[in-house]
Enzyme design. Sequence first.
Site, short mmCIF file in Angstrom:
data_model
loop_
_atom_site.label_atom_id
_atom_site.label_comp_id
_atom_site.label_asym_id
_atom_site.label_seq_id
_atom_site.Cartn_x
_atom_site.Cartn_y
_atom_site.Cartn_z
N HIS A 1 -7.21 0.01 3.56
CA HIS A 1 -6.62 -0.10 2.23
C HIS A 1 -5.79 1.10 1.79
O HIS A 1 -4.69 0.94 1.27
CB HIS A 1 -7.73 -0.33 1.22
CG HIS A 1 -7.27 -0.51 -0.20
ND1 HIS A 1 -6.36 -1.48 -0.56
CD2 HIS A 1 -7.59 0.16 -1.34
CE1 HIS A 1 -6.14 -1.40 -1.87
NE2 HIS A 1 -6.86 -0.41 -2.36
N SER B 1 -5.60 5.40 -7.98
CA SER B 1 -4.34 5.40 -7.23
C SER B 1 -3.15 5.23 -8.17
O SER B 1 -2.17 5.98 -8.09
CB SER B 1 -4.32 4.31 -6.16
OG SER B 1 -4.47 3.03 -6.74
N HIS C 1 -11.32 -0.89 1.90
CA HIS C 1 -11.80 -1.54 0.67
C HIS C 1 -12.89 -2.54 1.05
O HIS C 1 -12.74 -3.28 2.02
CB HIS C 1 -10.63 -2.26 -0.02
CG HIS C 1 -10.93 -2.68 -1.43
ND1 HIS C 1 -11.81 -3.71 -1.72
CD2 HIS C 1 -10.49 -2.22 -2.62
CE1 HIS C 1 -11.88 -3.85 -3.03
NE2 HIS C 1 -11.09 -2.96 -3.60
N GLN D 1 -9.31 4.93 3.74
CA GLN D 1 -10.29 4.10 3.03
C GLN D 1 -10.20 2.63 3.42
O GLN D 1 -9.11 2.07 3.55
CB GLN D 1 -10.05 4.22 1.52
CG GLN D 1 -11.02 3.43 0.67
CD GLN D 1 -10.76 3.67 -0.81
OE1 GLN D 1 -9.88 3.06 -1.39
NE2 GLN D 1 -11.53 4.58 -1.41
N GLY E 1 11.61 5.52 -1.75
CA GLY E 1 10.51 4.68 -2.21
C GLY E 1 10.67 4.30 -3.67
O GLY E 1 10.97 5.14 -4.52
N ARG F 1 -11.27 7.73 -2.30
CA ARG F 1 -10.63 7.51 -3.61
C ARG F 1 -11.41 6.51 -4.44
O ARG F 1 -11.81 5.46 -3.95
CB ARG F 1 -9.20 6.98 -3.41
CG ARG F 1 -8.52 6.66 -4.74
CD ARG F 1 -7.10 6.20 -4.56
NE ARG F 1 -6.95 4.91 -3.92
CZ ARG F 1 -7.16 3.73 -4.51
NH1 ARG F 1 -7.58 3.67 -5.77
NH2 ARG F 1 -6.97 2.61 -3.85
N PHE G 1 -15.52 -0.31 -13.11
CA PHE G 1 -14.97 -0.21 -11.77
C PHE G 1 -15.88 0.69 -10.94
O PHE G 1 -16.63 1.51 -11.50
CB PHE G 1 -13.54 0.36 -11.81
CG PHE G 1 -12.52 -0.51 -11.14
CD1 PHE G 1 -12.06 -1.66 -11.77
CD2 PHE G 1 -12.02 -0.19 -9.89
CE1 PHE G 1 -11.11 -2.46 -11.16
CE2 PHE G 1 -11.07 -0.99 -9.29
CZ PHE G 1 -10.61 -2.13 -9.92
N ALA H 1 5.21 5.87 -7.98
CA ALA H 1 5.49 7.30 -7.92
C ALA H 1 6.99 7.55 -7.91
O ALA H 1 7.50 8.42 -8.63
CB ALA H 1 4.84 7.91 -6.68
N ARG I 1 -16.24 3.02 -3.07
CA ARG I 1 -15.83 2.10 -2.01
C ARG I 1 -16.38 2.45 -0.64
O ARG I 1 -16.71 1.57 0.15
CB ARG I 1 -14.29 2.03 -1.96
CG ARG I 1 -13.71 1.34 -3.16
CD ARG I 1 -12.21 1.45 -3.19
NE ARG I 1 -11.66 0.69 -4.31
CZ ARG I 1 -10.38 0.68 -4.64
NH1 ARG I 1 -9.51 1.40 -3.95
NH2 ARG I 1 -9.95 -0.04 -5.66
N GLU J 1 0.98 7.71 -2.59
CA GLU J 1 0.04 7.59 -1.47
C GLU J 1 0.47 8.40 -0.26
O GLU J 1 -0.37 8.86 0.52
CB GLU J 1 -0.15 6.13 -1.07
CG GLU J 1 -1.26 5.94 -0.05
CD GLU J 1 -1.54 4.49 0.30
OE1 GLU J 1 -2.32 4.25 1.24
OE2 GLU J 1 -0.96 3.59 -0.36
N THR K 1 -9.84 -7.63 -5.80
CA THR K 1 -9.99 -6.42 -6.59
C THR K 1 -11.44 -6.10 -6.93
O THR K 1 -12.27 -6.99 -7.14
CB THR K 1 -9.19 -6.50 -7.90
OG1 THR K 1 -9.48 -5.35 -8.70
CG2 THR K 1 -9.57 -7.74 -8.70
N GLU K 2 -11.73 -4.80 -7.00
CA GLU K 2 -13.02 -4.31 -7.46
C GLU K 2 -13.32 -4.80 -8.88
O GLU K 2 -14.47 -4.88 -9.29
CB GLU K 2 -12.97 -2.78 -7.45
CG GLU K 2 -14.26 -2.09 -7.11
CD GLU K 2 -13.98 -0.66 -6.70
OE1 GLU K 2 -14.78 0.19 -7.06
OE2 GLU K 2 -12.98 -0.42 -6.00
N LEU L 1 -6.71 -8.48 -0.45
CA LEU L 1 -7.66 -7.79 -1.31
C LEU L 1 -8.21 -8.68 -2.42
O LEU L 1 -7.49 -9.45 -3.04
CB LEU L 1 -6.97 -6.58 -1.94
CG LEU L 1 -7.88 -5.46 -2.43
CD1 LEU L 1 -8.58 -4.81 -1.26
CD2 LEU L 1 -7.07 -4.43 -3.19
#
Length: 583
Positions: free
Chosen positions: A356, A403, A246, A244, A20, A398, A124, A24, A290, A387, A258-259, A256
């Site tokens: 999400h 994240s 969103h 979750q 990956g 979350r 947020f 991360a 959320r 994740e 965004t928030e 998405l």
Amino acid sequence: MHGACRPSSMTHYFDTVIIGSGLAGLRAAIAASRHGSVGVLTKLYPTRSHSTAAQGGIAAALGNEEPDSPEWHFYDTVKGSDYLGDQDAIEVMCGDAVRTVVELEHMGVPFSRTGEGRIAQRRFGGHTKGFGAAPVRRACYSADRTGHAILFALYEQSELQGVRFFPEFHVLEIVIQEGRCLGVVALEIETGEIHRFNARATLVASGGFGRLFKTTSNALASTGDCLSILFNAGVPLEDMEFFQFHPTGLYGLGILVTEGARGEGGVLVNGRGERFMERYAPVIKDLAPRDLVARAIMIEIREGRGVEGKDYVHLDLRGIDRRVLMERLPEIVTFINTYLGIDPSESPVPVLPTAHYAMGGIPTDMDGRVLIDEGGAVVEGLFAAGECACVSVHGANRLGCNSLLDTVVFGRRAGRTIGGFLKTAERAEMPGGAVERARDVVESLLARGGEERVGALRKELQEAMMQRCSLFRDEQGLKGLLQRIRQLKERAGRMAVDDRGRRFNTELLEAVEFGHLLNLAEVVALSALQRRESRGVHYREDFPERDDTDWLKHTFAFRRGEGIEFRYRPVTITRFQPLERRY
């Protein structure tokens, strides 16, 4: 290489192999590269990893725009998790947030700025000051491309550190023998060749599995392959019932919004023109966590208050100055205009919750070591972050902007821990049988005949998961879903791959991914069935109350033959005792 030709094997040796190339994986690669050679495998080109889709920001109590503190951030994360998050891990993450953001700035991340030149911050969902007294500006952002900005900076730093990348490699097996991870077997998508990656340390940072659901914000590659591979190899999966949704996906698409759009002043409105979040969260309204906002939207729709009787509500951004929209949310404006033909500065935007983020995943300790049981024993040489991992800092829900923080904080910690592990870890050769098993998977799929096709089967699975295991769940629906999953597994045995070629055989890869999705669907559905309470994103209509007496604990699911066994581990509570969640 076509027909019955068998692909050749290629062997590589690294001190650390990382699966990956999102935030991360890259942050771990930078840390681990200071202690030895690092190879990074990714299904995509590195800079197309799903981390680039993260829009709104990364949480850190910098206090650049108003007073804030890591302690308030700690409280908000615990409360947002519906008290299922492990508080020792949450305190580590929130305490390290300020240093993390400053470090990212020094690595070259172009954060948006205040008039004084400081890193800009915005409101947020679920972020408060004074332990829930009022919303606070905590999200550090780069317009609405925060994940993109951080990933490109980390990719550049990885290249400078000499990290070697293997783009478009599809992992087929993570090899564990006698309690030790020996490396990875992967298919090179371009050639169809099988490669063996021997490693003293292996880190899984492969992201989530949102493609389980019909409507999702996740990329096509988010199929949870490595979680399924490890589950089949005897590694448990933790808290898989918590996925979750969103609140604001573009209606009919799942893309998405965004928030941060609500953080800048956007509001949710039902078909009657009411700001309905005032009923569900009187203090912080549209900036509630959320899980609460997503359920509120679905309740409004269920009770007939959707827009024009349809299954969506409106996100109204018209109260935000157009200059601010274009400066802070440029991609959101472009998405809405491109896909819906709407100018959000002039018309409200139809939205509906979209799958999400996975709170559950591969269980790890705070240094990224993968746990083999609920007692804390680890798999030697195996690590996970991001994740795909469950530390658990998100618990049952979350908070937005945690994240990106999770990926960078625990990616760095895992990479540093790998550095210490490498000082004493000996190199071990992967057995040849691992390559043969991977070959057999490929060959059996290419040789199989039958009337079923992967696209149709996947669509049926995604629709069933959406109907029976999304925002609202009950025993009858979950049992019906499990029966459907078992039927799909039986039909998958008659699934044929029409493309028999080796090079860029995307149909073959989709067949492999579908097997993993089926595997994870069963774990998610069974985990949801056995948790007889409602908590965070997991809402059981037949058990609508949170049950701290019987269910303040983590779920550990183990593969046992054709079945699944559940065990449990207590939630770590250090400071904040479970209370009713009021916003």
